[in-house]
Write a protein that holds these residues in place. Structure first.
Motif, PDB file in Angstrom:
ATOM      1  N   UNK A  35      19.770  77.213  28.325  1.00  0.00           N
ATOM      2  CA  UNK A  35      18.679  77.624  27.458  1.00  0.00           C
ATOM      3  C   UNK A  35      17.808  78.677  28.151  1.00  0.00           C
ATOM      4  N   UNK A  36      17.609  78.549  29.450  1.00  0.00           N
ATOM      5  CA  UNK A  36      16.829  79.541  30.203  1.00  0.00           C
ATOM      6  C   UNK A  36      17.539  80.897  30.220  1.00  0.00           C
ATOM      7  N   UNK A  63      30.106  79.553  40.499  1.00  0.00           N
ATOM      8  CA  UNK A  63      28.878  78.768  40.527  1.00  0.00           C
ATOM      9  C   UNK A  63      27.672  79.664  40.825  1.00  0.00           C
ATOM     10  N   UNK A  64      27.924  80.901  41.240  1.00  0.00           N
ATOM     11  CA  UNK A  64      26.855  81.851  41.535  1.00  0.00           C
ATOM     12  C   UNK A  64      26.435  82.555  40.246  1.00  0.00           C
ATOM     13  N   UNK A  65      25.147  82.493  39.926  1.00  0.00           N
ATOM     14  CA  UNK A  65      24.643  83.068  38.688  1.00  0.00           C
ATOM     15  C   UNK A  65      24.898  84.557  38.547  1.00  0.00           C
ATOM     16  N   UNK A  95      16.762  86.610  37.581  1.00  0.00           N
ATOM     17  CA  UNK A  95      15.337  86.438  37.884  1.00  0.00           C
ATOM     18  C   UNK A  95      14.587  85.913  36.655  1.00  0.00           C
ATOM     19  N   UNK A  96      14.841  86.504  35.491  1.00  0.00           N
ATOM     20  CA  UNK A  96      14.178  86.050  34.259  1.00  0.00           C
ATOM     21  C   UNK A  96      14.599  84.623  33.920  1.00  0.00           C
ATOM     22  N   UNK A  97      15.881  84.305  34.120  1.00  0.00           N
ATOM     23  CA  UNK A  97      16.377  82.950  33.861  1.00  0.00           C
ATOM     24  C   UNK A  97      15.634  81.953  34.718  1.00  0.00           C
ATOM     25  N   UNK A 101      13.425  78.876  33.468  1.00  0.00           N
ATOM     26  CA  UNK A 101      13.822  77.526  33.866  1.00  0.00           C
ATOM     27  C   UNK A 101      12.675  76.813  34.578  1.00  0.00           C
ATOM     28  N   UNK A 102      11.998  77.509  35.464  1.00  0.00           N
ATOM     29  CA  UNK A 102      10.855  76.902  36.163  1.00  0.00           C
ATOM     30  C   UNK A 102       9.771  76.529  35.164  1.00  0.00           C
TER      31      UNK A 102
END
Length: 127
Positions: A35-36, A63-65, A95-97, A101-102
């Motif tokens: 969702x992020x 596994x790396x974004x 970075x935006x994700x 998420x945070x």
């Protein structure tokens, strides 16, 4: 304390409009992350939407974004690579994700409804 139900496709709820709480606990993290990503795409003007199937396929790639996003760019959005460096664009998205998420985790994402970013309208990058 209410009993948390597990997600079952046979439920009458729409598969597109479920609450994160409807999923088994092991899926909360990946659904929050997915969702992020969709929120980041929307914020950046990208008309992309990663559903669970696409996201799971990308997770199998890496596994790396940043690598995952670069793979997606090469396979699904190659036209953007004429104007943007894949790694640069992937890092901006990542970075935006992370910001989204945070924000979701800080606000208690488990108490909030899932927002379907695919149904939103916004300006498309490069349009």
């Amino acid at each position: 304390m209410p009993i948390r139900k597990t997600f079952d496709a046979r439920h009458s709820i729409s598969r597109r409009n479920f609450m994160i709480d409807d999923l088994p606990i092991q899926y909360w993290s990946s659904e929050t992350e997915r969702n992020a990503y969709n929120a980041a795409f929307y914020e950046l003007g990208l008309r992309w939407h990663w559903d669970r199937e696409v996201y799971c396929q990308l997770l199998r790639e890496s596994q790396d974004g940043v690598e995952r996003i670069c793979h997606y760019l090469r396979t699904h959005q190659p036209h953007l690579l004429r104007a943007y460096d894949a790694k640069f664009l992937a890092e901006v998205i990542e970075q935006k994700k992370e910001e989204h998420q945070k924000r979701e985790l800080d606000a208690g994402a488990m108490k909030r409804r899932y927002f379907n970013w695919a149904e939103t309208r916004g300006a498309e990058l490069g349009a």
